[in-house]
Structures are given as C-alpha cells and as structure tokens.
Design a protein around this motif. Structure first.
Motif, PDB file in Angstrom:
ATOM      1  N   SER A 129       0.840  -1.190   0.000  1.00  0.00           N
ATOM      2  CA  SER A 129       0.000   0.000   0.000  1.00  0.00           C
ATOM      3  C   SER A 129       0.878   1.244   0.000  1.00  0.00           C
ATOM      4  CB  SER A 129      -0.920   0.021   1.228  1.00  0.00           C
ATOM      5  OG  SER A 129      -1.794  -1.104   1.227  1.00  0.00           O
ATOM      6  N   VAL A 130       0.434   2.277  -0.710  1.00  0.00           N
ATOM      7  CA  VAL A 130       1.170   3.538  -0.822  1.00  0.00           C
ATOM      8  C   VAL A 130       0.249   4.680  -0.407  1.00  0.00           C
ATOM      9  CG1 VAL A 130       2.416   5.101  -2.353  1.00  0.00           C
ATOM     10  CG2 VAL A 130       2.554   2.636  -2.722  1.00  0.00           C
ATOM     11  N   TYR A 131       0.741   5.540   0.475  1.00  0.00           N
ATOM     12  CA  TYR A 131      -0.010   6.722   0.897  1.00  0.00           C
ATOM     13  C   TYR A 131       0.573   7.960   0.225  1.00  0.00           C
ATOM     14  CZ  TYR A 131      -2.093  10.329   3.884  1.00  0.00           C
ATOM     15  OH  TYR A 131      -2.773  11.423   4.352  1.00  0.00           O
ATOM     16  N   TRP A 230      -4.857   6.097   0.768  1.00  0.00           N
ATOM     17  CA  TRP A 230      -4.002   4.953   0.472  1.00  0.00           C
ATOM     18  C   TRP A 230      -4.391   4.324  -0.856  1.00  0.00           C
ATOM     19  CZ3 TRP A 230       0.247   3.356   3.106  1.00  0.00           C
ATOM     20  CH2 TRP A 230       0.448   3.869   4.391  1.00  0.00           C
ATOM     21  N   LEU A 231      -3.395   3.919  -1.623  1.00  0.00           N
ATOM     22  CA  LEU A 231      -3.578   3.094  -2.805  1.00  0.00           C
ATOM     23  C   LEU A 231      -3.105   1.687  -2.466  1.00  0.00           C
ATOM     24  CD1 LEU A 231      -2.250   5.412  -5.663  1.00  0.00           C
ATOM     25  CD2 LEU A 231      -4.555   4.476  -5.519  1.00  0.00           C
ATOM     26  N   ASP A 232      -3.974   0.695  -2.682  1.00  0.00           N
ATOM     27  CA  ASP A 232      -3.650  -0.694  -2.356  1.00  0.00           C
ATOM     28  C   ASP A 232      -3.353  -1.474  -3.626  1.00  0.00           C
ATOM     29  OD1 ASP A 232      -4.158  -0.341   0.435  1.00  0.00           O
ATOM     30  OD2 ASP A 232      -6.306  -0.458   0.022  1.00  0.00           O
ATOM     31  N   ILE A 256      -5.587  -2.615  -8.338  1.00  0.00           N
ATOM     32  CA  ILE A 256      -5.392  -1.399  -7.554  1.00  0.00           C
ATOM     33  C   ILE A 256      -6.722  -1.056  -6.902  1.00  0.00           C
ATOM     34  CG2 ILE A 256      -4.767   1.042  -7.584  1.00  0.00           C
ATOM     35  CD1 ILE A 256      -3.019   0.547  -9.988  1.00  0.00           C
ATOM     36  N   ASN A 257      -6.713  -0.998  -5.586  1.00  0.00           N
ATOM     37  CA  ASN A 257      -7.937  -0.771  -4.804  1.00  0.00           C
ATOM     38  C   ASN A 257      -9.057  -1.730  -5.212  1.00  0.00           C
ATOM     39  OD1 ASN A 257      -6.558   1.195  -3.464  1.00  0.00           O
ATOM     40  ND2 ASN A 257      -7.770   2.912  -4.222  1.00  0.00           N
ATOM     41  N   GLY A 258      -8.689  -2.978  -5.458  1.00  0.00           N
ATOM     42  CA  GLY A 258      -9.653  -4.030  -5.748  1.00  0.00           C
ATOM     43  C   GLY A 258     -10.072  -4.138  -7.193  1.00  0.00           C
ATOM     44  N   GLU A 325      -8.978  -9.173   4.111  1.00  0.00           N
ATOM     45  CA  GLU A 325     -10.058  -8.582   4.893  1.00  0.00           C
ATOM     46  C   GLU A 325      -9.554  -7.456   5.802  1.00  0.00           C
ATOM     47  OE1 GLU A 325     -11.362 -12.292   3.227  1.00  0.00           O
ATOM     48  OE2 GLU A 325      -9.562 -11.777   4.383  1.00  0.00           O
ATOM     49  N   ARG A 326      -8.295  -7.532   6.216  1.00  0.00           N
ATOM     50  CA  ARG A 326      -7.734  -6.483   7.076  1.00  0.00           C
ATOM     51  C   ARG A 326      -7.654  -5.153   6.338  1.00  0.00           C
ATOM     52  NH1 ARG A 326      -2.131  -6.188   5.620  1.00  0.00           N
ATOM     53  NH2 ARG A 326      -1.829  -7.728   3.971  1.00  0.00           N
ATOM     54  N   LEU A 327      -7.677  -5.199   4.997  1.00  0.00           N
ATOM     55  CA  LEU A 327      -7.609  -3.989   4.172  1.00  0.00           C
ATOM     56  C   LEU A 327      -8.950  -3.628   3.547  1.00  0.00           C
ATOM     57  CD1 LEU A 327      -4.244  -4.738   2.299  1.00  0.00           C
ATOM     58  CD2 LEU A 327      -4.576  -3.468   4.432  1.00  0.00           C
ATOM     59  N   GLY A 328      -9.976  -4.433   3.849  1.00  0.00           N
ATOM     60  CA  GLY A 328     -11.297  -4.134   3.313  1.00  0.00           C
ATOM     61  C   GLY A 328     -11.625  -4.837   2.010  1.00  0.00           C
ATOM     62  N   TYR A 329     -10.876  -5.877   1.643  1.00  0.00           N
ATOM     63  CA  TYR A 329     -11.115  -6.633   0.415  1.00  0.00           C
ATOM     64  C   TYR A 329     -11.285  -8.108   0.763  1.00  0.00           C
ATOM     65  CZ  TYR A 329      -8.770  -2.423  -1.346  1.00  0.00           C
ATOM     66  OH  TYR A 329      -8.409  -1.129  -1.584  1.00  0.00           O
ATOM     67  N   SER A 330     -11.541  -8.911  -0.261  1.00  0.00           N
ATOM     68  CA  SER A 330     -11.513 -10.358  -0.120  1.00  0.00           C
ATOM     69  C   SER A 330     -11.127 -10.955  -1.456  1.00  0.00           C
ATOM     70  CB  SER A 330     -12.882 -10.904   0.318  1.00  0.00           C
ATOM     71  OG  SER A 330     -13.800 -10.839  -0.750  1.00  0.00           O
ATOM     72  N   CYS A 331     -10.607 -12.166  -1.426  1.00  0.00           N
ATOM     73  CA  CYS A 331     -10.197 -12.821  -2.673  1.00  0.00           C
ATOM     74  C   CYS A 331     -11.406 -13.057  -3.586  1.00  0.00           C
ATOM     75  CB  CYS A 331      -9.500 -14.138  -2.359  1.00  0.00           C
ATOM     76  SG  CYS A 331      -7.959 -13.954  -1.425  1.00  0.00           S
TER      77      CYS A 331
END
Length: 341
Positions: A129-131, A230-232, A256-258, A325-331
């Motif tokens: 992740s990049v802020y 943040w960019l994930d 990027i961000n899901g 899930e800790r970042l707000g996503y899922s596989c």
C-alpha cells in the motif's frame, strides 16, 4: 556531487555518533521493521551499500525512516509504516547515475535481501500500500514507485511502476520490458551507468531494452485524486522466462484498490541465458526521481521535498494468505478483467 543537505526532518536521528547514538533505520535489520509488525511479511529488505555509506558519513538523514501511528502518521494497518523522502540531492555515491544528463536521478529505495529473490517458475501473491500526502506534487518529469528488478547488474527492471508528468506520457503507468532486448558490449543504452566499468558486479555487457508493454493505469489527475488516501496494490505473478509459444505459463495480474488493471499472460522474466539459474527477480520500492523538471516546473521547484509512505508489503503463496479482509477486500470480490496488452 552537489553538497548534501544535513537537516533533521521530523525528529529523524543521525547514525553519525557526533549527532546521535541511535542507529539510522536504514542500517537496521529489515530496515527497522520488527518481525511482529504487519508492515513487512514474507520477505526482508535492506538499503543499498552506497546509501549506507552516505548515512554513516552523516551526509544524509532524511531519506527513510519507520513511522508510527502513535505519532499521528499515516499507517495502513497495524502500528507502523515506512516514510520515504527525496530532495534534489544525488544519492549515488559514485556519481554514475548523477553524471548522466537526461537520466539524472535521485533515489530513496530499499532492496530485497538476496535470500528472498524469486526464481523462474515460482508463483506469488504480493501486496503493498502507498499513501500519497495531501501536498504531494510531481515536480519531476518522472518518479519510479516500485519495481520488480533483475538481480544481475546489466539487466534492467522487468516490471516498473512510473508516474510521469509531461505532455507525451502523463500519468501512472506500468512498464514491462522482458520480451525484447539486445546485448551490447560498449557504452550504456539508457540505464545502469555511462560506461561498463562503472557497473556493479564487474559486468561485461549491457542489456538494452528494445520492446515494452506499457499499461496506462490512471491519469495524473486521477492519481492526484488519491492524495491524502491509500492506494492498495495486489499482484499475482508467475515468473517464467519462456513465451506462451515456447510453452511458458507466466502471467502478471494487477489490482489497484480491488479493481483489476492488468491481466497479462506470457513471458514475465528476461531470458538472461548468460546467468542460467542465478538469474532471479528482486523487488525494490520507495522513490526514484529524475532530477529533470516536469512540465511547467523549474529546477527550483524540484528542490522541494517529495514524501510517500509504504505499508503492508506482503508476499505469500496464495490469495487467502494475504488476509485481505484487514484492508477491506476479499479474494472472492477482487475485480475481474484488466488490460491484456
């Protein structure tokens, strides 16, 4: 080399005993990230030897440090993140990069430890992740923000994330140079050094890129819209030196961000026959700027500090182990699609 600044930024301590007994974070094991932190998982990183020398001499203090949530600094998850800062000073001790004209660069990066380099045929799920701070401005023509690089001297980066600010190639892009190149036994063809003698590892030749895949990930305006956020990044990659036609099974997928941005199948590593099984892939990240001004900016502008934060740099063998899930996503909910070329 321009005289390097000697200013303490946000309480960063010098490693030079004349200033402090505290060791600089760049010189610590795994660049100051403790094993219990979530900031780095699945690999270890180090600073370059050139940067270590400059830090030990007390010439640079501000290029990198571990930041902490308790101090009110940006953290994606857990308690810590990594703060990278660049100014207009050249950070290559031997001056090989700084001696070049159009490609003059300054950099603050950390590099993958040798034991964690990735070999041909291996597959990984990788996330980081990049802020982007709210006051971030790209004064330079180009900033590199992470790259999968070869572990051998003359071979260039394989996949490189670049942020451009000029009329011809504005925006955030991903470059892939693995499918085309030629060997030259004389002066450089755009990377590494001006002459072979200055290259690391007693190199005997240059490898010159002749073909690129280029993915336009977002415009500069869209990139700026993420300032203060943040960019994930999530990458699923299988490293392979063979093309599909040769029986290769490589692929490079990027979210990027899901949202899936890249869905490439094919050769993902240089063939690099000169090195055989010794040729592997390394990951390095931070900030890598050209000193040339970007569109509409001056040399005075590029003297302004550039800062970004990195966090949650994970490398595992399956998507499930990324614990998205800790970042707000899922596989299961990652977007499908992306550009193939």
């Amino acid at each position: 080399m321009k005289k390097l600044l000697a200013v303490v930024v946000l309480g960063l301590l010098l490693c030079n005993p004349a200033f402090s007994k505290e060791k600089h974070d760049s010189l610590k094991t795994n660049v100051g990230i403790k094993s219990k932190d979530t900031t780095i998982k699945g690999w270890k990183f180090r600073s370059s030897n050139k940067l270590k020398e400059l830090i030990k001499e007390g010439k640079i203090q501000y290029v990198y440090r571990v930041s902490n949530k308790k101090n009110g600094e940006p953290v994606r998850h857990g308690d810590t993140s990594q703060r990278f800062e660049l100014r207009s000073d050249c950070t290559d001790k031997d001056g090989s990069d700084c001696a070049k004209a159009a490609e003059s660069v300054i950099r603050s990066e950390v590099f993958l430890a040798d034991d964690f380099q990735m070999k041909n045929k291996s597959e990984y799920w990788i996330a980081w992740s990049v802020y982007i701070p709210e006051d971030y401005v790209l004064y330079h023509r180009k900033t590199g923000m992470g790259q999968f690089h070869s572990n051998q001297g003359p071979m260039p980066s394989l996949w490189e994330f670049k942020l451009f600010n000029d009329d011809k190639s504005s925006g955030y892009q991903l470059y892939n140079s693995v499918t085309g190149g030629t060997v030259k036994s004389f002066n450089a063809c755009g990377g590494s050094s001006v002459v072979i003698e200055k290259m690391a590892g007693n190199a005997k030749f240059h490898w010159c890129e002749t073909k690129y895949y280029k993915y336009n990930l977002m415009s500069l305006k869209e990139f700026y819209s993420y300032r203060g956020k943040w960019l994930d990044f999530i990458v699923n990659v299988k490293w392979d030196q063979k093309t599909i036609q040769e029986g290769g099974k490589g692929f490079f997928k990027l979210w990027i961000n899901g949202e899936q941005k890249v869905n490439y199948s094919g050769q993902t590593m240089h063939k690099a026959r000169q090195y055989g099984s010794k040729y592997k892939v390394a990951f390095q990240y931070g900030l890598y700027n050209e000193r040339a001004p970007g569109s509409g900016y001056t040399d005075e502008d590029i003297s302004n500090p550039i800062v970004v934060y990195y966090d949650e740099l994970w490398r595992v063998k399956s998507c499930k182990k990324l614990k998205l899930e800790r970042l707000g996503y899922s596989c299961d909910t990652l977007g499908q699609g992306g550009k193939t070329e």
